[in-house]
Design an enzyme around this catalytic site. Sequence first.
Site, PDB file in Angstrom:
ATOM      1  N   ASP A   1       0.826  -1.210   0.000  1.00 27.59           N
ATOM      2  CA  ASP A   1       0.000   0.000   0.000  1.00 27.59           C
ATOM      3  C   ASP A   1       0.856   1.254   0.000  1.00 27.59           C
ATOM      4  O   ASP A   1       2.026   1.229   0.414  1.00 27.59           O
ATOM      5  CB  ASP A   1      -0.958   0.010   1.190  1.00 27.59           C
ATOM      6  CG  ASP A   1      -0.240  -0.099   2.541  1.00 27.59           C
ATOM      7  OD1 ASP A   1       0.758  -0.838   2.630  1.00 27.59           O
ATOM      8  OD2 ASP A   1      -0.683   0.554   3.508  1.00 27.59           O
TER       9      ASP A   1
ATOM     10  N   GLU B   1       0.020  -1.256   5.812  1.00 25.64           N
ATOM     11  CA  GLU B   1       1.100  -0.734   6.660  1.00 25.64           C
ATOM     12  C   GLU B   1       0.984   0.766   6.866  1.00 25.64           C
ATOM     13  O   GLU B   1       1.252   1.276   7.964  1.00 25.64           O
ATOM     14  CB  GLU B   1       2.470  -1.080   6.055  1.00 25.64           C
ATOM     15  CG  GLU B   1       3.648  -0.827   6.976  1.00 25.64           C
ATOM     16  CD  GLU B   1       4.179   0.620   6.965  1.00 25.64           C
ATOM     17  OE1 GLU B   1       4.956   0.977   7.867  1.00 25.64           O
ATOM     18  OE2 GLU B   1       3.803   1.383   6.036  1.00 25.64           O
TER      19      GLU B   1
END
Length: 401
Positions: free
Chosen positions: A82, A147
């Site tokens: 991400d 994350e």
Amino acid sequence: MSKSEWENNEEIKIFREYLRMPTMHPNVDYTACVEFLKRQAASLELPVDVLYPANESNPVVVMKWLGKQPELPSIILNSHTDVVPVFPDKWTHEPFSADMDDEGRIFARGSQDMKCVGTQYLGAVRALKASGFQPKRTIYLTYVPDEEVGGVLGMRELVKGDYFKKLNVGFSFDEGIASENETYSVYYAERTLWHLKFKITGTAGHGSLLLPKTAGEKLHYIVNKMMEFRASQVKRLAEDSTIDIGDVTTVNLTKLSGGVQSNVVPPLLEVVFDIRVAITVDVVAFEKQIRDWCEEAGGGIELDFEMQNPFVEPTKMDSSNLYWVAFKNALDELGLKTRFRVFPGATDSRYIRHEGIPALGFSPINNTPLLLHDHDEYLRSDTYLHGIGVYKKLIAAVANV
């Protein structure tokens, strides 16, 4: 190399393809990303699993390179898929185009944080396999979601499950931060992350009165105490050239809310602080100090930890940690100038270390402006390719401990 040579380099092509996938918060769609990683695993002839430890929207991709002695604790090469949001009007290149300029700079969100690392692992494994190398220990390449918003739906859930336990992990690679000079930073610990909300109650009434014990008075006391502590850390950082931001406790006021009308003294005010507690600070004693300030302010203050990570022991950097010895020797053999630091933010390594597994954060990026989460984030092509060679050396060394 010239721009055309970089553009035709297979490793650069893979990197740019990965960067073009807009796995951006909020509401990330990882579908294309998972398919890309599955294709990469197939090209390397590595078996691959796709897991959903939290929910169906947050996949974890795990590739496996079997070691000669698979009974030994394994190595994981971790990265997150991400990226943070962009403000397109602030970019001179489309943020997910992976444009390359004549200097070989590749502009894209995630070019430094941290899609570069995810595909550099692949490049290093490809080079090692081509050389006939087979690791002693099994290597797992883990690609995790979430994350950038705390890892709650990614690594935190992954490490809790039986799948992870069966990996028998002995050591983890993870991300670092670009260095603006010739050195490379290696991160062996992280500060303890707290997002702390103060819910401050007090006497309510008409704005024309001087009421006792109002929420505003208590807010003033708390903010002053927190800011005085913040100033002490700023002073310490300014006066000691041997430390950097990861070695002090940071305190920042991030949200302030309350009140309904300008002539009404409110019964409740709320203030939120982002706090990163230095590894040298006793977190229990620090929390008690904050609670004491709440009582000194007049009481009626509730602490609501929106996030309260536990203290996690740093990774040992001595002869007792054979993975560290191999990692450090490989860096020395490469002739890299290194600095060993506490990570200023928070990464998925905190969840790994919390399980008692040593982890080091390292991104092989130097002489590069620090642009993670910034506009016009970029990475030079030569830096990227050099990093593959660095990982080739490091992975082989650690996997053969």
